[in-house]
Design a protein around this motif. Structure first.
Motif, mmCIF file in Angstrom:
data_model
loop_
_atom_site.group_PDB
_atom_site.id
_atom_site.type_symbol
_atom_site.label_atom_id
_atom_site.label_comp_id
_atom_site.label_asym_id
_atom_site.label_seq_id
_atom_site.Cartn_x
_atom_site.Cartn_y
_atom_site.Cartn_z
ATOM 1 N N GLU A 414 40.311 93.954 0.793
ATOM 2 C CA GLU A 414 39.566 95.140 0.213
ATOM 3 C C GLU A 414 40.080 94.806 -1.576
ATOM 4 N N MET A 415 41.584 95.382 -1.558
ATOM 5 C CA MET A 415 42.324 95.647 -2.449
ATOM 6 C C MET A 415 42.182 94.065 -3.920
ATOM 7 N N LEU A 416 41.893 92.952 -3.508
ATOM 8 C CA LEU A 416 41.668 91.539 -4.226
ATOM 9 C C LEU A 416 40.607 91.733 -5.107
ATOM 10 N N THR A 417 39.942 93.029 -5.802
ATOM 11 C CA THR A 417 39.118 92.858 -7.019
ATOM 12 C C THR A 417 38.779 92.035 -7.862
ATOM 13 N N PRO A 418 38.649 91.137 -8.904
ATOM 14 C CA PRO A 418 38.066 89.995 -9.810
ATOM 15 C C PRO A 418 39.991 90.716 -10.577
ATOM 16 N N GLU A 419 39.269 91.827 -11.108
ATOM 17 C CA GLU A 419 40.657 92.477 -11.790
ATOM 18 C C GLU A 419 42.071 92.266 -11.167
ATOM 19 N N ALA A 420 41.606 92.872 -10.021
ATOM 20 C CA ALA A 420 43.625 92.189 -9.174
ATOM 21 C C ALA A 420 43.756 90.876 -9.105
ATOM 22 N N ILE A 421 42.336 90.053 -8.602
ATOM 23 C CA ILE A 421 43.418 88.293 -8.595
ATOM 24 C C ILE A 421 43.757 88.062 -10.521
ATOM 25 N N ALA A 422 43.074 88.381 -10.919
ATOM 26 C CA ALA A 422 43.436 87.823 -12.061
ATOM 27 C C ALA A 422 44.684 88.235 -12.109
ATOM 28 N N TYR A 423 44.678 89.571 -12.480
ATOM 29 C CA TYR A 423 46.417 90.124 -12.516
ATOM 30 C C TYR A 423 47.561 88.951 -11.598
ATOM 31 N N LEU A 424 47.006 89.169 -10.663
ATOM 32 C CA LEU A 424 48.567 88.376 -9.320
ATOM 33 C C LEU A 424 48.202 87.232 -10.415
ATOM 34 N N LYS A 425 47.383 86.470 -10.763
ATOM 35 C CA LYS A 425 47.145 85.167 -10.852
ATOM 36 C C LYS A 425 48.309 85.456 -11.908
ATOM 37 N N LYS A 426 48.046 85.875 -13.214
ATOM 38 C CA LYS A 426 49.572 85.770 -14.642
ATOM 39 C C LYS A 426 50.370 86.032 -14.248
ATOM 40 N N TYR A 427 51.041 87.221 -12.771
ATOM 41 C CA TYR A 427 51.912 87.115 -13.231
ATOM 42 C C TYR A 427 52.535 86.343 -12.059
ATOM 43 N N GLY A 428 51.669 85.688 -11.007
ATOM 44 C CA GLY A 428 52.391 84.785 -9.761
ATOM 45 C C GLY A 428 53.579 83.945 -10.152
ATOM 46 N N PRO A 429 53.551 82.790 -9.161
ATOM 47 C CA PRO A 429 53.293 82.935 -7.883
ATOM 48 C C PRO A 429 53.736 83.916 -6.932
ATOM 49 N N VAL A 430 53.161 84.869 -6.431
ATOM 50 C CA VAL A 430 53.581 85.772 -5.770
ATOM 51 C C VAL A 430 53.425 85.554 -4.287
ATOM 52 N N GLY A 431 55.934 85.360 -4.089
ATOM 53 C CA GLY A 431 55.995 86.088 -2.970
ATOM 54 C C GLY A 431 55.896 87.267 -1.715
ATOM 55 N N LYS A 758 31.729 99.761 7.667
ATOM 56 C CA LYS A 758 32.548 100.282 6.746
ATOM 57 C C LYS A 758 33.345 99.081 6.681
ATOM 58 N N LEU A 759 34.067 98.452 8.183
ATOM 59 C CA LEU A 759 35.230 97.447 8.328
ATOM 60 C C LEU A 759 34.976 96.451 8.357
ATOM 61 N N ARG A 760 33.477 96.113 7.885
ATOM 62 C CA ARG A 760 32.741 94.433 8.266
ATOM 63 C C ARG A 760 32.361 94.283 7.010
ATOM 64 N N SER A 761 32.462 95.132 6.006
ATOM 65 C CA SER A 761 32.507 94.648 4.679
ATOM 66 C C SER A 761 33.580 93.639 3.587
ATOM 67 N N SER A 762 34.280 92.857 4.466
ATOM 68 C CA SER A 762 35.358 91.735 3.524
ATOM 69 C C SER A 762 35.055 90.570 4.992
ATOM 70 N N GLY A 763 34.672 89.411 4.758
ATOM 71 C CA GLY A 763 35.503 88.040 5.482
ATOM 72 C C GLY A 763 36.533 88.026 5.892
ATOM 73 N N LEU A 764 37.221 87.885 4.726
ATOM 74 C CA LEU A 764 38.693 88.342 5.292
ATOM 75 C C LEU A 764 39.373 88.785 5.759
ATOM 76 N N THR A 765 38.721 90.310 6.098
ATOM 77 C CA THR A 765 39.458 91.835 6.799
ATOM 78 C C THR A 765 38.559 91.245 8.528
ATOM 79 N N LEU A 766 37.654 90.964 8.523
ATOM 80 C CA LEU A 766 36.986 90.652 9.820
ATOM 81 C C LEU A 766 38.208 88.803 10.226
#
Length: 881
Positions: A414-431, A758-766
C-alpha cells in the motif's frame, strides 16, 4: 423520552442478566485472576525439582481456588482437579474462560455507565468501545444495527457502527455512519473515533469540523485519547497548527490530570512540529558532501529493535574501510566512527580517496520532517516503510536526500502510491533484501533486483581473532526449549538512549556472536545473518518460513551467503568513492545502473521461470461429463446459491426473499445436497415467480459436491449460459435481483463489489498473504510470488467473490476455471482468494448496496445484506420505519 427510557431499561436488564454468573466485584478483577490462576509457574518449578517454599504453595493454591470459584460461573467445563501445585488447568480452558470473561466485562460496561448516571448515548459509546477492545466486533455491530433502526436511538447506533467500522474497514465506510450524527454530546463521547475518521476520509475538508469544536469549547470535554488520536490524524495531513492548538491546550492542564501515556506522546509530538527539535538544522561542514547514517526515529514510534541498529552498524563498515576517508559533522557519530575505525578487518581495508564526509543522522521513516541539508547521500536499506500512526508513509523521502536503494524490504504494498513509484523509478534500480520485494516492485513497474541483506557484511567491523575462543550457545528469541543464555532483540529501553549509544549496543551484540558464543539459535533474521557473517554456527527457525521477509535469505548455503555479501561489498566499493569525491548526481546514478545491470538480468531470468499451476481442461470436462447440465432460457434469470456448512436452514428464507421482490422469472440452482426433496417442495410452495433446481452431484479432486470446487466448476456446469448470478444462502434480499442480470459487463470477466475490508485493499497484499500461508514450504511460497506477480504492471483492488455476476463466455475464453482450480488443487488456495487473484482488476463494480457485509459496513437501504461467515446475532440492516 419514552423511547429512550425503554431503551435504557432494556440495556440495564441486559447488563444485569450478563453479570449474574459472577459476583460483580469479581467480574471487574477477574481477567487478571484468570491469567494468574493457572498456576503453571509452580507446576513448572515442581516438575523441574525446584524448592518451593510454603508461601509459594499457599499463593498457588489461593490463585487456583480463585480461578475455580470464578470459572465455574462461566460457560464450559471447568477442571476439578486443579490445585495450582501439582495440576494446572488446561491452557485451552483458561483461554476460553478468559475470552468469556472479557466479553462479560465489556457488556457490563453499559450497565455500569448507566448506574453512574451517564446518559444512554454516552453509555452506549463506552460499552461499544469496551466490546471492540475485547475483540467482540460482531456484538458491537449487532448492537449498533438494532439501535440504528429506532428513531430514538438511531444516532447512538450510528456512533457504535462508526466505531466498529473504523477498526475493520476503509475510513469512508465508518464516516458514512458518523457523518449524519447531530447530537453534540454523542460526538464528544465518540470523539476518539469520530474526528480521526473525519480527517482520514475528508482530509483538509475535515478541519472546519475541528475548528468548530475548538471554538465552541467542546474539545475541553474530549478524553485524553480523543485528543491524541485526533492530532495523530491531523499530523498526517500536515495540519500542524491544529495539532499544536490541541496539544498545547491539553498539556496546559496539570500533569496529574492527563493520562501519563498520553501526556508522554503529546509532549513527544511537539518535537516533530515546526520549531521542534527534529527540525533543528543538522550540523554541516562548508564545502563537504553530506552523508546520512540511517536512524529509526519517527513521529509515531521509535524503534526498539536492536536488529535495526545492527543494520546501521553494517552500513558504517562500508565507509570506515577507506583509510583516507575522514568524517566531520554530528559529534556523537564522528566520535563513534573514530572509535570503530581501528576494528576494520585488514582484508577489507582500502586506501581510497582522500576526502571528508559530513555525517548527519537521517531518520528512515521520518526524514521528511527533518531539516536535511542539500546534497545528502545515504544507503537507504531496511524495512520500508514503518507507517506513521498507521496512516501515512515517509515516501517520497526528503527532497534533499539522494538514496542508494540497496537491501530494501517492501513491507506494505500500500505504500506504493503513484508518487512513491515515480520516486523509486527515478532513483532505481532498487536493490531488494528479499525476492518478494523484487516481485512486488516489478509488478508496479519499478526496476528491482535481489541484493540480499546488508547485515551479511557486518563482519567488516569484526576482525577474525588468531584463535577462536567462543563456546556455548546463545538463544535470541528462540521459540523452542533449552537452557542457557537468552536474549530478546526488542529492548524497550533503547528508545530512551541516544543514537550513538544504540549503535554501540548493537555493535556489542554482534561482538558476542563474533567472540563469545560458538552457536546461535534464533528466530530473528537480524540475529541469523549477522551471526553467520562473523562466523558463528547458526540455527534459524522463524515462526513462519514463508514470511515475505525471507525469500532468498532462508535455506541458503555458505556459497550463496558469500555471493550476497560480496555483491553488496563490490557495489558499494564503486559508489562510495564517487560520492566522497563529489561526483555529480547523474554520474553516480548512471554508474549505479551500470553496476546493477547483471543483477537485473539475473532477476529477469529467475522471475521468468515460475508459472502458476493450470488444471487440465480435460479433467474439468470429465467432472461434468454424462450429467444433465442446465439449459439457458433467455427469459429467465439464473442464480446459483452457495450453501456453506451449516447454512442449510438459511436457504428457504433467502429464496423466499428473492421471490418477494422479483418482477420476472428466475431459477435458483442449488448443490444437490443443499436441502432434501421435502424441504425443496416446501420452498417451492411459497414461490410465485421462480423455481428451484438442483445441480447434479459433481466429483472433483477426490471430493463430491465440495462447495469451493462447485463454484470453480460453474463455467463448465453452465456451459451454454452467457451470465450467472452467484449469491450466498446467508443473504437477506430486499430488491429485485433481476437488476443484477442487466449489469453492464462489456469486456469485464465479472461484476462484483470491491472489498471494503482493511486487509483486502490491495491485490499485491492478497498475494503476499497467500504466499505467507505456505508455512515451511518457503520455496513453494517464492515460486507462487514470482508466478502471481508476473505480467502485472499495477496493483488492483480485490473484489468480494461472495456476490458476483459471472460473464461466463469471457471467463471461459480466458481459461479462468483451469487457472483457479490449478491454484486450489496444487497450492491449496481457497476459491475466495483464487478467483480475485486470477481475475485481478478485470471486473466491473456492482452497486454497493447489492453486497453489504454487516460486520464491515452498513447501508441505509441495502438491497442484499450478506451475513456469510459473520455473527448475525439480532442485528438487522434495514430500518424499520
Amino acid at each position: 423520552m419514552s423511547t429512550s427510557g425503554s431503551a435504557a431499561d432494556r440495556y440495564i436488564g441486559k447488563g444485569r442478566e450478563l453479570v449474574k454468573p459472577v459476583v460483580h466485584g469479581i467480574a471487574r478483577r477477574a481477567l487478571p485472576v484468570v491469567e494468574r490462576a493457572s498456576g503453571t509457574k509452580y507446576v513448572r518449578e515442581r516438575a523441574a525439582g525446584g524448592n518451593i517454599g510454603g508461601s509459594s504453595k499457599k499463593a498457588a493454591k489461593a490463585t487456583a481456588r480463585a480461578y475455580t470459584k470464578l470459572a465455574t460461573g462461566l460457560r464450559g467445563a471447568t477442571s476439578e482437579e486443579t490445585d495450582g501445585w501439582t495440576t494446572a488447568p488446561p491452557t485451552q480452558e483458561v483461554t476460553a474462560k478468559a475470552r468469556q470473561l472479557a466479553r462479560l466485562k465489556a457488556h457490563s460496561a453499559l450497565s455500569e455507565s448507566l448506574a453512574r448516571g451517564v446518559s444512554l448515548n454516552t453509555a452506549v459509546v463506552d460499552a461499544g468501545r469496551s466490546l471492540l477492545a475485547a475483540g467482540h466486533q460482531a456484538d458491537a455491530v449487532s448492537m449498533g444495527l438494532n439501535l440504528r433502526r429506532k428513531p430514538g436511538s438511531e444516532e447512538a447506533g450510528r456512533a457504535l457502527l462508526g466505531m466498529a467500522y473504523q477498526r475493520s474497514s476503509d475510513p469512508s465506510v465508518a464516516w458514512a455512519q458518523f457523518e449524519p450524527i447531530a447530537d453534540r454530546d454523542l460526538i464528544v463521547a465518540a470523539a476518539e473515533e469520530y474526528y480521526p475518521t473525519a480527517i482520514d476520509t475528508l482530509g483538509n475538508d475535515a478541519l472546519k469540523l475541528l475548528d468548530s469544536s475548538v471554538d465552541s469549547g467542546e474539545t475541553e470535554r474530549w478524553s485524553d485519547k480523543a485528543v491524541l488520536r485526533t492530532v495523530e490524524s491531523a499530523f498526517c495531513i500536515n495540519a500542524f497548527d491544529h495539532v499544536r492548538t490541541l496539544v498545547e491546550a491539553r498539556l496546559d492542564r496539570d500533569a496529574d490530570k492527563v493520562e501519563p501515556a498520553v501526556h508522554y506522546e503529546l509532549t513527544r509530538l511537539l518535537d516533530w512540529l515546526p520549531g521542534g527539535r527534529h527540525l533543528d538544522p543538522l550540523p554541516t561542514t562548508p564545502g563537504k558532501r553530506n552523508f546520512g547514517v540511517l536512524s529509526y526515529d519517527q513521529p509515531g514510534i521509535r524503534s526498539r529493535n536492536v536488529g535495526d541498529y545492527i543494520q546501521t552498524i553494517a552500513s558504517m563498515g562500508h565507509l570506515l574501510r577507506y583509510e583516507n576517508l575522514s568524517f566531520t559533522g554530528d559529534a556523537g557519530l564522528t566520535e563513534l566512527f573514530a572509535k570503530l575505525r581501528g576494528s576494520i578487518k585488514e582484508e577489507r581495508k582500502f586506501a581510497g580517496p582522500e576526502a571528508e564526509l559530513n555525517l548527519v543522522e537521517v531518520y528512515r521513516d521520518g526524514n521528511v520532517y527533518q531539516d536535511i541539508p542539500e546534497d545528502t547521500w545515504y544507503i537507504a536499506f531496511g524495512w520500508y516503510m514503518h507507517d506513521i500512526f498507521g496512516k501515512s508513509f515517509n515516501i517520497p523521502f526528503h527532497p534533499n536526500l539522494r538514496p542508494i536503494l540497496l537491501s530494501v524490504f517492501v513491507r506494505y504494498p500500500e505504500m506504493l502510491t503513484p508518487e512513491a513509484i515515480a520516486y523509486l523509478k527515478k532513483y532505481g534500480p532498487v536493490g531488494c533484501r528479499d525476492w518478494q520485494s523484487v516481485a512486488v516492485l516489478r509488478a508496479v513497474g519499478v526496476p528491482a533486483f535481489f541484493s540480499g541483506c546488508l547485515t551479511t557484511t557486518v563482519d567488516t567491523l569484526f576482525p577474525t581473532p588468531a584463535a577462536d575462543h567462543r563456546s556455548g550457545t546463545l538463544r535470541v528469541d528462540w521459540m523452542k526449549d533449552g537452557k542457557g543464555p537468552k536474549k530478546k532483540q526488542t529492548v524497550t529501553a533503547i528508545r530512551d538512549k541516544s543514537f550513538p549509544e544504540n549503535l554501540e549496543l548493537a555493535r556489542n551484540w554482534v561482538a558476542d556472536y563474533a567472540y563469545k558464543y560458538k552457536h546461535v539459535l534464533t528466530s530473528r533474521l537480524h540475529a541469523n545473518l549477522p551471526a553467520r557473517s562473523v562466523g558463528a554456527d547458526v540455527e534459524f527457525e522463524p515462526k513462519n518460513k514463508s514470511d515475505s521477509r525471507f525469500g532468498g535469505l532462508i535455506g541458503i548455503n555458505e556459497a550463496e551467503f558469500d555471493t550476497i555479501r560480496n555483491g553488496i561489498l563490490d557495489k558499494l566499493s564503486v559508489l562510495i568513492p564517487l560520492i566522497a569525491t563529489g561526483a555529480s548526481e547523474d554520474e553516480i546514478y548512471s554508474k549505479w545502473v551500470e553496476i546493477t545491470a547483471d543483477d537485473m538480468a539475473a532477476a529477469d531470468e529467475y522471475l521468468a521461470k515460475a508459472e502458476l499451476p493450470v488444471s487440465d481442461s480435460a479433467a474439468i470436462a470429465a467432472a461434468v461429463d454424462g450429467v444433465d447440465l442446465p439449459t439457458a432460457d433467455s427469459k429467465t434469470t439464473d442464480i446459483f446459491m452457495t450453501v456453506a456448512k451449516g447454512e442449510a436452514p438459511l436457504v428457504s428464507p433467502a429464496i423466499v426473499s428473492i421471490d418477494e421482490h422479483a418482477t420476472a422469472n428466475y431459477r435458483v440452482w442449488l448443490p444437490s445436497d443443499a436441502v432434501n426433496e421435502a424441504q425443496a417442495d416446501e420452498i417451492r410452495s411459497n414461490l410465485s415467480k421462480g423455481t428451484i433446481e438442483f445441480l447434479p452431484p459433481v466429483s472433483f479432486a477426490g471430493t463430491v459436491n465440495d462447495p469451493e470446487f462447485m463454484q470453480a466448476l460453474l463455467l463448465a456446469l453452465f456451459s451454454d449460459h452467457e451470465r450467472l448470478i452467484v449469491v450466498p444462502a446467508a443473504a437477506e434480499i430486499s430488491a429485485d435481483i433481476g437488476e443484477l442480470s442487466s449489469v453492464e459487463l462489456g469486456e469485464s470477466l465479472l461484476a462484483a463489489k470491491h472489498d471494503v475490508r482493511k486487509l483486502r485493499s490491495s491485490g499485491l497484499t492478497l498475494m503476499r498473504r497467500i504466499a505467507s500461508s505456505f508455512g515451511d514450504d518457503h520455496v513453494g511460497a517464492l515460486d507462487f510470488v514470482f508466478a502471481s506477480h508476473a505480467g502485472m504492471n499495477e496493483d488492483f483492488v480485490p473484489f468480494d467473490s461472495q456476490v458476483v455476476v459471472l460473464n461466463l463466455e469471457a471467463l471461459r475464453r480466458e481459461g479462468v476455471a483451469e487457472r483457479v482450480i490449478g491454484l486450489m488443487t496444487d497450492r491449496g488456495v481457497s476459491y475466495a482468494d483464487a478467483l480475485p487473484l486470477i481475475v485481478g482488476g478485470q471486473y466491473s463494480e456492482i452497486d454497493g448496496e447489492w453486497n453489504v457485509r454487516a460486520q464491515w459496513e452498513a447501508e441505509d437501504r441495502p438491497k442484499l445484506v450478506n451475513w456469510q461467515r459473520q455473527g448475525r446475532y439480532f442485528g438487522q440492516m434495514a430500518p424499520s420505519r
